[in-house]
Design a protein around this motif. Structure first.
Motif, mmCIF file in Angstrom:
data_model
loop_
_atom_site.group_PDB
_atom_site.id
_atom_site.type_symbol
_atom_site.label_atom_id
_atom_site.label_comp_id
_atom_site.label_asym_id
_atom_site.label_seq_id
_atom_site.Cartn_x
_atom_site.Cartn_y
_atom_site.Cartn_z
ATOM 1 N N VAL A 1 0.819 -1.223 0.000
ATOM 2 C CA VAL A 1 0.000 0.000 0.000
ATOM 3 C C VAL A 1 0.846 1.263 0.000
ATOM 4 O O VAL A 1 0.299 2.370 0.007
ATOM 5 N N GLY A 2 2.163 1.142 0.018
ATOM 6 C CA GLY A 2 3.015 2.320 0.067
ATOM 7 C C GLY A 2 3.292 2.766 1.491
ATOM 8 O O GLY A 2 2.783 2.185 2.455
ATOM 9 N N GLN A 3 4.095 3.812 1.617
ATOM 10 C CA GLN A 3 4.496 4.270 2.943
ATOM 11 C C GLN A 3 4.846 5.751 2.898
ATOM 12 O O GLN A 3 5.196 6.296 1.850
ATOM 13 N N GLU A 4 4.703 6.398 4.056
ATOM 14 C CA GLU A 4 5.090 7.794 4.196
ATOM 15 C C GLU A 4 6.209 7.897 5.220
ATOM 16 O O GLU A 4 6.152 7.299 6.284
ATOM 17 N N TYR A 5 7.247 8.667 4.868
ATOM 18 C CA TYR A 5 8.405 8.857 5.739
ATOM 19 C C TYR A 5 8.418 10.301 6.233
ATOM 20 O O TYR A 5 8.575 11.237 5.446
ATOM 21 N N ASP A 6 8.229 10.442 7.536
ATOM 22 C CA ASP A 6 8.280 11.757 8.168
ATOM 23 C C ASP A 6 9.622 11.873 8.891
ATOM 24 O O ASP A 6 9.807 11.342 9.986
ATOM 25 N N GLY B 1 11.182 14.800 9.749
ATOM 26 C CA GLY B 1 11.395 16.082 10.418
ATOM 27 C C GLY B 1 11.148 17.273 9.523
ATOM 28 O O GLY B 1 10.295 18.102 9.821
ATOM 29 N N SER B 2 11.870 17.388 8.446
ATOM 30 C CA SER B 2 11.750 18.558 7.581
ATOM 31 C C SER B 2 10.644 18.410 6.540
ATOM 32 O O SER B 2 10.401 19.332 5.764
ATOM 33 N N GLY B 3 9.981 17.281 6.526
ATOM 34 C CA GLY B 3 8.899 17.082 5.575
ATOM 35 C C GLY B 3 8.476 15.632 5.520
ATOM 36 O O GLY B 3 9.112 14.755 6.110
ATOM 37 N N VAL B 4 7.375 15.376 4.832
ATOM 38 C CA VAL B 4 6.846 14.021 4.676
ATOM 39 C C VAL B 4 7.071 13.582 3.241
ATOM 40 O O VAL B 4 6.639 14.262 2.303
ATOM 41 N N GLU B 5 7.765 12.476 3.087
ATOM 42 C CA GLU B 5 8.046 11.931 1.761
ATOM 43 C C GLU B 5 7.170 10.718 1.511
ATOM 44 O O GLU B 5 7.078 9.822 2.356
ATOM 45 N N LYS B 6 6.496 10.691 0.375
ATOM 46 C CA LYS B 6 5.619 9.586 0.032
ATOM 47 C C LYS B 6 6.340 8.593 -0.864
ATOM 48 O O LYS B 6 6.993 8.981 -1.826
ATOM 49 N N CYS B 7 6.178 7.334 -0.521
ATOM 50 C CA CYS B 7 6.775 6.245 -1.300
ATOM 51 C C CYS B 7 5.648 5.321 -1.742
ATOM 52 O O CYS B 7 5.146 4.526 -0.940
ATOM 53 N N PRO B 8 5.182 5.417 -2.986
ATOM 54 C CA PRO B 8 4.050 4.595 -3.435
ATOM 55 C C PRO B 8 4.409 3.118 -3.498
ATOM 56 O O PRO B 8 5.578 2.740 -3.570
ATOM 57 N N ALA B 9 3.377 2.287 -3.471
ATOM 58 C CA ALA B 9 3.571 0.837 -3.546
ATOM 59 C C ALA B 9 4.039 0.442 -4.949
ATOM 60 O O ALA B 9 3.629 1.049 -5.939
ATOM 61 N N PRO B 10 4.906 -0.566 -5.061
ATOM 62 C CA PRO B 10 5.559 -1.286 -3.959
ATOM 63 C C PRO B 10 6.753 -0.492 -3.425
ATOM 64 O O PRO B 10 7.680 -0.189 -4.172
ATOM 65 N N CYS B 11 6.716 -0.165 -2.141
ATOM 66 C CA CYS B 11 7.763 0.641 -1.532
ATOM 67 C C CYS B 11 8.809 -0.280 -0.914
ATOM 68 O O CYS B 11 8.614 -0.809 0.180
ATOM 69 N N VAL B 12 9.896 -0.504 -1.628
ATOM 70 C CA VAL B 12 10.982 -1.327 -1.100
ATOM 71 C C VAL B 12 12.026 -0.480 -0.387
ATOM 72 O O VAL B 12 13.004 -1.011 0.139
ATOM 73 N N GLY B 13 11.812 0.838 -0.350
ATOM 74 C CA GLY B 13 12.733 1.727 0.328
ATOM 75 C C GLY B 13 12.676 3.120 -0.274
ATOM 76 O O GLY B 13 12.167 3.323 -1.383
ATOM 77 N N TYR B 14 13.186 4.081 0.493
ATOM 78 C CA TYR B 14 13.209 5.468 0.044
ATOM 79 C C TYR B 14 14.610 6.017 0.265
ATOM 80 O O TYR B 14 15.128 6.006 1.390
ATOM 81 N N SER B 15 15.240 6.484 -0.808
ATOM 82 C CA SER B 15 16.588 7.016 -0.721
ATOM 83 C C SER B 15 16.536 8.482 -0.300
ATOM 84 O O SER B 15 16.088 9.344 -1.058
ATOM 85 N N PHE B 16 16.968 8.739 0.939
ATOM 86 C CA PHE B 16 16.960 10.111 1.423
ATOM 87 C C PHE B 16 18.142 10.912 0.888
ATOM 88 O O PHE B 16 18.162 12.130 1.002
ATOM 89 N N LEU B 17 19.135 10.235 0.342
ATOM 90 C CA LEU B 17 20.245 10.945 -0.278
ATOM 91 C C LEU B 17 19.815 11.577 -1.597
ATOM 92 O O LEU B 17 20.197 12.695 -1.930
ATOM 93 N N LYS B 18 19.000 10.836 -2.376
ATOM 94 C CA LYS B 18 18.524 11.342 -3.669
ATOM 95 C C LYS B 18 17.102 11.876 -3.598
ATOM 96 O O LYS B 18 16.574 12.363 -4.604
ATOM 97 N N LYS B 19 16.473 11.745 -2.418
ATOM 98 C CA LYS B 19 15.113 12.256 -2.208
ATOM 99 C C LYS B 19 14.112 11.664 -3.202
ATOM 100 O O LYS B 19 13.325 12.381 -3.833
ATOM 101 N N GLN B 20 14.141 10.349 -3.351
ATOM 102 C CA GLN B 20 13.188 9.685 -4.234
ATOM 103 C C GLN B 20 13.069 8.213 -3.867
ATOM 104 O O GLN B 20 13.994 7.630 -3.294
ATOM 105 N N PRO B 21 11.931 7.588 -4.192
ATOM 106 C CA PRO B 21 11.759 6.156 -3.905
ATOM 107 C C PRO B 21 12.749 5.319 -4.714
ATOM 108 O O PRO B 21 13.217 5.719 -5.786
ATOM 109 N N VAL B 22 13.023 4.142 -4.190
ATOM 110 C CA VAL B 22 13.993 3.251 -4.830
ATOM 111 C C VAL B 22 13.366 2.490 -5.991
ATOM 112 O O VAL B 22 14.025 2.246 -7.000
ATOM 113 N N TRP B 23 12.088 2.127 -5.872
ATOM 114 C CA TRP B 23 11.462 1.248 -6.863
ATOM 115 C C TRP B 23 11.498 1.813 -8.289
ATOM 116 O O TRP B 23 11.830 1.077 -9.227
ATOM 117 N N PRO B 24 11.163 3.103 -8.528
ATOM 118 C CA PRO B 24 11.260 3.606 -9.909
ATOM 119 C C PRO B 24 12.672 3.500 -10.483
ATOM 120 O O PRO B 24 12.843 3.228 -11.681
#
Length: 341
Positions: free
Chosen positions: A85-90, A92-115
């Motif tokens: 169903v995806g996930q949201e990462y909060d 501190g400085s903002g909420v990042e959305k990671c749509p399904a299938p969310c296998v991870g979110y790269s905070f270095l590049k500020k984008q989900p890993v799956w795409p």
């Protein structure tokens, strides 16, 4: 379809689903539980997501918002739910959305890993499937001919080349091939060139021909040696002598009876090889500068980008499970005794 075959397929499918669940648990544990055992605190894990300049209070708030203070079972449940169903990462400085299938979110590049994985999968898939076709055809054919001409000049030459192919590493043969065929003779495209199949199939094949041959040289050598050993054992079986005594043509005896009996170990290693390569042919992709999963994993390791490594690990595990499931089903086609067992 016979009931035995249906029951066999159902058992293998159930086993694959259970194995996939175990893989997700093990993968999550390696990346999130093992650091805890090594002494990492929730703040240590959160510090990777907020940068080095963050204050201590910011790190604590981030650890709380990302759920690092929750029990490990709750963390796994949230992570597994994100796959569907995806996930949201909060952080501190903002909420990042990671749509399904969310296998991870790269905070270095500020984008989900799956795409990013989807962009890399076609490259790795093209490399692995093309090389697999070459090494299976040439490896098995060479092994069969060597077994039928045991002790001949062809047999000795083929096994010598096979031994050299197994011994030489990819980065050596790859660099030599690039220097000779690409930069000297200009027969193939240089490293780093890749054109999607749907854009131009001919250019796609030209860009991957040298990586295919280089990778296939290593694997075809293994398959030639294994096929030769299997054929030498199989061709001495009683049912082979019976087939010849019945007057069957030698080609039918070799292909339908001899080779079929020697295919079981070849299918076993093929499932492992193709599954692992679909997870990323690290050395080949690095040598030829192909932006596949293997190179993506190396980038994640160098940058200490944990979600990238986790995503590649998950995708590679799925490929290995699917490849072995297909091999299990092919066992039933090659050897009817597997269905009965």
């Amino acid at each position: 379809m016979p009931p035995l075959v249906i029951a066999f397929i159902v058992r293998r499918l159930v086993a694959a689903v259970v194995l996939l669940f175990v893989v997700t648990v093990m993968t999550f544990s390696i990346f999130y539980l093992v650091p805890r055992w090594a002494g990492a605190t929730p703040e240590t894990l959160a510090s990777r997501y907020v940068g080095r300049s963050a204050t201590e209070s910011t790190v604590k708030v981030t650890a709380e918002k990302l759920g690092f203070n929750d029990p490990i079972v709750v963390q796994y449940g949230n992570w597994a739910k994100g796959l569907f169903v995806g996930q949201e990462y909060d952080y501190g400085s903002g909420v990042e959305k990671c749509p399904a299938p969310c296998v991870g979110y790269s905070f270095l590049k500020k984008q989900p890993v799956w795409p990013e994985l989807l962009d890399r999968i076609p490259v790795t898939l093209s490399l692995a499937v093309g090389a697999a076709l070459i090494w299976v055809i040439f490896g098995v054919a060479t092994g069969v001919l060597s077994a039928l001409r045991r002790g001949s000049l062809f047999d000795r030459a083929a096994m010598t080349v096979a031994l050299a192919g197994v011994s030489l590493p990819i980065f050596f043969t790859g660099l030599i091939s690039l220097a000779f065929f690409s930069y000297q003779l200009h027969w193939t495209k240089p490293g780093g060139s890749y054109v999607p199949f749907q854009e131009n199939p001919i250019t796609w094949a030209q860009c991957l021909m040298l990586p295919w041959i280089t990778l296939a040289l290593l694997f075809s050598a293994q398959y030639a040696r294994l096929t030769r050993a299997g054929m030498l054992d199989t061709m001495n079986e009683d049912y082979i002598r019976t087939a010849r005594a019945k007057g069957l043509r030698e080609r039918n005896v070799v292909i339908k009876h001899g080779l079929r009996g020697a295919l079981t170990p070849i299918l076993t290693i093929f499932g492992l090889d193709i599954g692992l390569l679909l997870g990323g042919a690290v050395l080949t992709e690095k040598t030829f500068s192909l932006n596949g999963l293997g190179k993506y994993a190396v980038e994640g390791i160098v940058q200490n980008d944990l979600p990238k490594i986790l995503g590649v690990t998950m995708v590679a595990s799925v490929f290995v499970i699917i490849a072995n499931l297909v091999v299990d089903l092919l066992y039933a086609v090659v050897d009817p005794r597997v269905r009965i067992g």
